[in-house]
Design an enzyme around this catalytic site. Structure first.
Site, PDB file in Angstrom:
ATOM      1  N   HIS A   8      -7.618  -0.092   3.127  1.00  0.00           N
ATOM      2  CA  HIS A   8      -7.529   1.210   3.799  1.00  0.00           C
ATOM      3  C   HIS A   8      -7.471   2.302   2.743  1.00  0.00           C
ATOM      4  O   HIS A   8      -7.593   2.021   1.550  1.00  0.00           O
ATOM      5  CB  HIS A   8      -6.350   1.265   4.779  1.00  0.00           C
ATOM      6  CG  HIS A   8      -4.998   1.022   4.180  1.00  0.00           C
ATOM      7  ND1 HIS A   8      -4.472   1.816   3.178  1.00  0.00           N
ATOM      8  CD2 HIS A   8      -4.061   0.085   4.431  1.00  0.00           C
ATOM      9  CE1 HIS A   8      -3.268   1.379   2.871  1.00  0.00           C
ATOM     10  NE2 HIS A   8      -3.004   0.319   3.595  1.00  0.00           N
ATOM     11  N   HIS A  52      -5.421   1.830  -0.567  1.00  0.00           N
ATOM     12  CA  HIS A  52      -6.048   1.020  -1.624  1.00  0.00           C
ATOM     13  C   HIS A  52      -7.168   1.812  -2.289  1.00  0.00           C
ATOM     14  O   HIS A  52      -7.327   1.803  -3.510  1.00  0.00           O
ATOM     15  CB  HIS A  52      -6.632  -0.277  -1.051  1.00  0.00           C
ATOM     16  CG  HIS A  52      -5.640  -1.079  -0.257  1.00  0.00           C
ATOM     17  ND1 HIS A  52      -5.771  -1.285   1.091  1.00  0.00           N
ATOM     18  CD2 HIS A  52      -4.509  -1.705  -0.620  1.00  0.00           C
ATOM     19  CE1 HIS A  52      -4.757  -2.003   1.529  1.00  0.00           C
ATOM     20  NE2 HIS A  52      -3.972  -2.281   0.513  1.00  0.00           N
ATOM     21  N   CYS A 105      12.226 -11.197   2.038  1.00  0.00           N
ATOM     22  CA  CYS A 105      11.295 -10.420   2.879  1.00  0.00           C
ATOM     23  C   CYS A 105       9.891 -10.924   2.607  1.00  0.00           C
ATOM     24  O   CYS A 105       9.411 -10.844   1.470  1.00  0.00           O
ATOM     25  CB  CYS A 105      11.392  -8.928   2.580  1.00  0.00           C
ATOM     26  SG  CYS A 105      10.055  -8.009   3.383  1.00  0.00           S
ATOM     27  N   CYS A 111       7.521  -8.080   1.314  1.00  0.00           N
ATOM     28  CA  CYS A 111       7.625  -7.768  -0.126  1.00  0.00           C
ATOM     29  C   CYS A 111       7.356  -8.998  -0.976  1.00  0.00           C
ATOM     30  O   CYS A 111       7.179  -8.882  -2.181  1.00  0.00           O
ATOM     31  CB  CYS A 111       9.016  -7.266  -0.492  1.00  0.00           C
ATOM     32  SG  CYS A 111       9.533  -5.760   0.302  1.00  0.00           S
ATOM     33  N   CYS A 155      14.268  -4.965   6.277  1.00  0.00           N
ATOM     34  CA  CYS A 155      13.655  -4.426   5.060  1.00  0.00           C
ATOM     35  C   CYS A 155      13.076  -3.065   5.442  1.00  0.00           C
ATOM     36  O   CYS A 155      12.240  -2.983   6.344  1.00  0.00           O
ATOM     37  CB  CYS A 155      12.538  -5.357   4.579  1.00  0.00           C
ATOM     38  SG  CYS A 155      11.409  -4.518   3.453  1.00  0.00           S
ATOM     39  N   HIS A 206       9.171  -2.865   5.344  1.00  0.00           N
ATOM     40  CA  HIS A 206       8.331  -3.589   6.300  1.00  0.00           C
ATOM     41  C   HIS A 206       8.888  -3.639   7.723  1.00  0.00           C
ATOM     42  O   HIS A 206       8.238  -4.174   8.621  1.00  0.00           O
ATOM     43  CB  HIS A 206       8.057  -5.014   5.785  1.00  0.00           C
ATOM     44  CG  HIS A 206       7.221  -5.001   4.551  1.00  0.00           C
ATOM     45  ND1 HIS A 206       7.764  -5.047   3.293  1.00  0.00           N
ATOM     46  CD2 HIS A 206       5.888  -4.862   4.381  1.00  0.00           C
ATOM     47  CE1 HIS A 206       6.788  -4.958   2.407  1.00  0.00           C
ATOM     48  NE2 HIS A 206       5.645  -4.850   3.028  1.00  0.00           N
ATOM     49  N   LYS A 252       3.725   6.459   8.513  1.00  0.00           N
ATOM     50  CA  LYS A 252       3.293   5.397   7.634  1.00  0.00           C
ATOM     51  C   LYS A 252       2.117   4.678   8.312  1.00  0.00           C
ATOM     52  O   LYS A 252       2.147   4.466   9.521  1.00  0.00           O
ATOM     53  CB  LYS A 252       4.470   4.426   7.466  1.00  0.00           C
ATOM     54  CG  LYS A 252       4.308   3.579   6.256  1.00  0.00           C
ATOM     55  CD  LYS A 252       5.482   2.694   6.010  1.00  0.00           C
ATOM     56  CE  LYS A 252       4.932   1.594   5.129  1.00  0.00           C
ATOM     57  NZ  LYS A 252       5.866   0.647   4.685  1.00  0.00           N
ATOM     58  N   LYS A 308      -0.794  -1.240  11.311  1.00  0.00           N
ATOM     59  CA  LYS A 308      -1.673  -1.749  12.363  1.00  0.00           C
ATOM     60  C   LYS A 308      -1.078  -1.451  13.722  1.00  0.00           C
ATOM     61  O   LYS A 308      -1.771  -1.083  14.644  1.00  0.00           O
ATOM     62  CB  LYS A 308      -1.802  -3.269  12.207  1.00  0.00           C
ATOM     63  CG  LYS A 308      -3.019  -3.664  11.432  1.00  0.00           C
ATOM     64  CD  LYS A 308      -3.256  -5.146  11.645  1.00  0.00           C
ATOM     65  CE  LYS A 308      -3.969  -5.732  10.456  1.00  0.00           C
ATOM     66  NZ  LYS A 308      -3.744  -7.135  10.280  1.00  0.00           N
TER      67      LYS A 308
HETATM   68  N1  MSP Z   1      -0.525  -7.860  -4.396  1.00  0.00           N
HETATM   69  C1  MSP Z   1       0.441  -6.876  -4.659  1.00  0.00           C
HETATM   70  C2  MSP Z   1       0.216  -6.231  -5.994  1.00  0.00           C
HETATM   71  C3  MSP Z   1       0.189  -7.161  -7.143  1.00  0.00           C
HETATM   72  S1  MSP Z   1      -0.180  -6.343  -8.637  1.00  0.00           S
HETATM   73  C4  MSP Z   1       0.145  -7.437  -9.804  1.00  0.00           C
HETATM   74  C5  MSP Z   1       0.386  -5.791  -3.594  1.00  0.00           C
HETATM   75  N2  MSP Z   1      -0.763  -5.690  -2.898  1.00  0.00           N
HETATM   76  S2  MSP Z   1      -1.048  -4.596  -1.751  1.00  0.00           S
HETATM   77  O1  MSP Z   1      -2.310  -4.988  -1.159  1.00  0.00           O
HETATM   78  O2  MSP Z   1       0.051  -4.484  -0.877  1.00  0.00           O
HETATM   79  O3  MSP Z   1      -1.334  -3.268  -2.488  1.00  0.00           O
HETATM   80  C6  MSP Z   1      -0.311  -2.355  -2.761  1.00  0.00           C
HETATM   81  C7  MSP Z   1      -0.946  -1.170  -3.426  1.00  0.00           C
HETATM   82  O4  MSP Z   1      -2.002  -0.627  -2.593  1.00  0.00           O
HETATM   83  C8  MSP Z   1      -0.037   0.018  -3.662  1.00  0.00           C
HETATM   84  O5  MSP Z   1       0.767  -0.111  -4.794  1.00  0.00           O
HETATM   85  C9  MSP Z   1      -1.070   1.115  -3.789  1.00  0.00           C
HETATM   86  O6  MSP Z   1      -1.745   1.008  -4.993  1.00  0.00           O
HETATM   87  C10 MSP Z   1      -2.021   0.767  -2.668  1.00  0.00           C
HETATM   88  N3  MSP Z   1      -1.535   1.283  -1.394  1.00  0.00           N
HETATM   89  C11 MSP Z   1      -1.333   0.548  -0.252  1.00  0.00           C
HETATM   90  N4  MSP Z   1      -0.932   1.407   0.736  1.00  0.00           N
HETATM   91  C12 MSP Z   1      -0.867   2.664   0.264  1.00  0.00           C
HETATM   92  C13 MSP Z   1      -0.646   3.922   0.851  1.00  0.00           C
HETATM   93  N5  MSP Z   1      -0.352   4.081   2.134  1.00  0.00           N
HETATM   94  N6  MSP Z   1      -0.759   4.995   0.048  1.00  0.00           N
HETATM   95  C14 MSP Z   1      -1.113   4.911  -1.259  1.00  0.00           C
HETATM   96  N7  MSP Z   1      -1.346   3.728  -1.839  1.00  0.00           N
HETATM   97  C15 MSP Z   1      -1.128   2.583  -1.142  1.00  0.00           C
HETATM   98  O7  MSP Z   1       1.344  -5.069  -3.447  1.00  0.00           O
END
Ligand code: MSP
Length: 642
Positions: free
Chosen positions: A29, A32, A137, A140, A154, A157, A306, A309
């Protein structure tokens, strides 16, 4: 000479940028996309200023979350991971991401590196076998401390952590607490912006517990087997963090030697703890130097909430890109988030920015400059004398260059864009003040007019170079219009020199860069929907048959007072019922009365704006609104739908 980072000056500097590797339990989304786009802007900028650059992104594929999601989808974790990882990989070219490497934690070289580091830390005596009970969790993928649990949940989440007690392997993280506090204090920008450094230090004020780094295979098989115990797999964070050195061919690779000393990690605030606490201590135990900076940004929320889904407010990057164009999307994300703080996504704000900054300021500047230059200079870049170059405009360009350079040093990319737009507006003012259209009426002004055109084209050239890391396609389009054949070879030095515009190069008018969007008339709001992937868990017929779908005849329809979308419908499904439906924007009561539609008859009653609804009609979204499901042949009122 050696600079502040210990690099020899005049040698090309190196730059290593990473994004988090994303979990493959859900599709990408805008959160990312944002991190990956920021990393891309940094990589493009550093390449442009001549740095030897390496940019890595990828996917995190082991652990409970993925195993759980795969099970729900009825496929193996590997199949599941392959499918979603491919979506993240495919997103890169769609967003013009110039990553040099895409890592997957299921790659054999990564598995080997994780096992190598585990063995090294184990041999050094920093991993031991013990027993632990705590609240875990699954969101996390870690145990939470008591302080982190709010109202039994948590906070990140919103679900209750589960109490888990089992024998496991532990990493002696506590041993490195004092070292880490000292390292963060001695290197004040190790974690930045400052608020996140403070958060990490606050966390380190409490005694650090050792980190549980394994899961028994009896509970979870989807992971990397420990090199020193066949019955256990590695804990997902221990596995995932190591990707940052796998990507550089640790331990012996040339890339590791070149890039690890300049490693810049980019993450959002959600994963500060694993990156700010676990990872530096893991590196220390493995005898690897710490990374240079952890750069932490805030969260994108959607319509003030936030993204989730269940709220149905997930914003998909490709939907936005397809609707408004890639560079507009990149611009909005980079301009509207202050690095480190949260930001709110709304489509209205996006369209406003598109219309004002992109269509009005930049788009108009480019189109009128090129049109006039073609008209007044016979379609070619003119030759002018040094004395006719406008000093004030050139100085404004240099000021923008300086501000962009300093913004890149501290990650305040929105400030870089503000500086570029200041320059765009100065250039627009230059046109207004000089009124070329008036000068053009008298041939005696030819020389003056030619000089103005040259200065405008030089400004466009500077703007394109400054914009190129942020909006690469737009920069290239502008450069081509002003006759630059090899836009990829330009850099900031080209702006400083100011004499690179080649006289005689052909000028060409391109299509409008950013057509204005008429929000009211043309723009249908994006559907915020679940991803279009067929990973919904399969159900058997019995499960489907629990939903009682019926043919309903609409007997009466009227608006629900004070509600702006609701209609109250009296229906016949073999008995009379009242249902409330959100269709008043799409249907008048008269259109509905007499229609036979599909209704879920056994839905629990619910009150909508004070009216009790005993069922729900079925409808689908279209580009022009909702279409209610109806029949194309005879259907019997009250009949079951199978
Ligand atoms: N797999 C772990 C990260 C491991 S790194 C060694 C993880 N993955 S995640 O798919 O949950 O991705 C988290 C990251 O996605 C956040 O740190 C950020 O970079 C990005 N984001 C996910 N949701 C976000 C928002 N709503 N806003 C901004 N960035 C966000 O955690």
């Amino acid at each position: 000479m050696i600079n502040e980072y210990g690099d020899a000056v005049n040698m090309p500097k190196s730059f290593y940028i990473t994004t988090p590797i994303y979990y493959v339990n859900a599709s990408p989304h805008i959160g990312h996309a944002y991190t990956t786009i920021v990393a891309d802007v940094l990589a493009r900028y550093h390449r442009m200023i001549g740095d030897n650059t390496f940019f890595v992104t990828g996917t995190d594929e082991h652990g409970d979350k993925i195993a759980e999601a795969a099970q729900k989808a009825g496929i193996t974790p590997q199949e599941y991971a392959d499918k979603i990882s491919a979506q993240f990989r495919a997103l890169c070219p769609e967003l013009a991401i110039t990553n040099d490497y895409f890592i997957r934690t299921t790659d054999p070289n990564h598995i080997e590196t994780v096992r190598y580091i585990l063995q090294k830390v184990y041999d050094a005596g920093d991993i031991y076998f013990g027993s632990y009970g705590g609240y875990y969790c699954f969101g996390c993928e870690r145990f939470l401390t008591e302080k982190e649990i709010v109202d039994n949940k948590c906070p990140e989440h919103g679900r209750e952590p589960q109490y888990i007690e089992e024998k496991n392997y532990f990493f002696k993280m506590s041993k490195y607490q004092d070292w880490l506090i000292k390292h963060i204090t001695d290197h004040p920008d190790f974690i930045r912006p400052e608020r996140y450094k403070n958060e990490a230090l606050a966390f380190l004020r409490e005694p650090l517990e050792d980190l549980c780094i394994s899961r028994p295979k009896s509970r979870l098989e989807w992971g990397i087997t420990l090199p020193f115990d066949e019955n256990y797999v590695t804990y997902v964070w221990f596995d995932a963090l190591i990707n940052y050195v796998t990507a550089l061919d640790y331990p012996d690779g040339e890339k590791f030697k070149t890039f690890w000393p300049v490693a810049e990690h980019l993450i959002a605030k959600d994963i500060l703890k694993p990156h700010g606490i676990y990872w530096p201590t893991m590196l220390k135990a493995a005898g690897i130097e710490p990374y240079r900076h952890l750069n932490v940004h805030g969260y994108w929320n959607s319509d003030q909430n936030k993204m989730s889904k269940s709220l149905g407010n997930i914003v998909r990057p490709l939907d936005l890109k397809d609707k408004y164009g890639l560079d507009a999307f990149r611009y909005f994300l980079l301009r509207d988030m202050v690095f480190g703080l949260d930001s709110n996504f709304s489509e209205e704000a996006f369209v406003q920015r598109l219309n004002s900054d992109l269509a009005n300021d930049l788009g108009n500047l480019v189109s009128r400059s090129i049109t006039m230059a073609i008209k007044y200079c016979d379609g070619k870049v003119p030759q002018i004398q040094q004395k006719d170059k406008n000093k004030a405009l050139h100085e404004a360009a240099l000021k923008a260059v300086a501000e962009v350079e300093s913004s890149f040093k501290d990650m305040s990319l929105h400030k870089a864009l503000i500086a570029i737009w200041d320059f765009i507006n100065i250039t627009n003012k230059y046109i207004v003040e000089n009124e070329p259209w008036s000068l053009g009426k008298d041939p005696a002004n030819k020389e003056k007019l030619t000089a103005i055109m040259y200065n405008l084209l030089a400004a466009l050239r500077a703007i394109s170079i400054l914009l190129s890391p942020f909006m690469p396609q737009t920069a290239e389009k502008i450069l081509r219009q002003i006759g630059v054949d090899e836009p990829q070879n330009l850099d900031m030095a080209g702006i400083r020199k100011d004499d690179d515009l080649k006289a005689g190069s052909p000028l060409t008018r391109g299509e409008s860069l950013f057509p204005r969007i008429n929000q009211e008339k043309e723009s249908q709001p994006l559907e915020k929907k679940a991803p279009a992937i067929d990973l919904k868990p399969q159900i058997d017929y019995e499960e489907f048959a629990r939903v009682d779908l019926r043919v309903a005849k609409i007997l009466a329809a009227e608006a629900v007072p004070k509600a702006n979308k609701l209609l109250k419908l009296k229906i016949d499904i073999g008995e009379e019922r009242t249902i409330v439906a959100g269709v008043s924007k799409d249907y008048t009561p008269a259109e509905l009365i007499g229609k036979k539609i599909v209704v879920v008859a056994n839905l629990k009653p619910t009150k909508l704006m004070g009216v009790e609804s005993h069922g729900m009609l079925l409808a689908t979204d279209t580009d022009t609104g909702l279409t209610v499901l109806a029949f194309d042949r005879e259907a019997k009122t009250g009949a079951k739908i199978r």
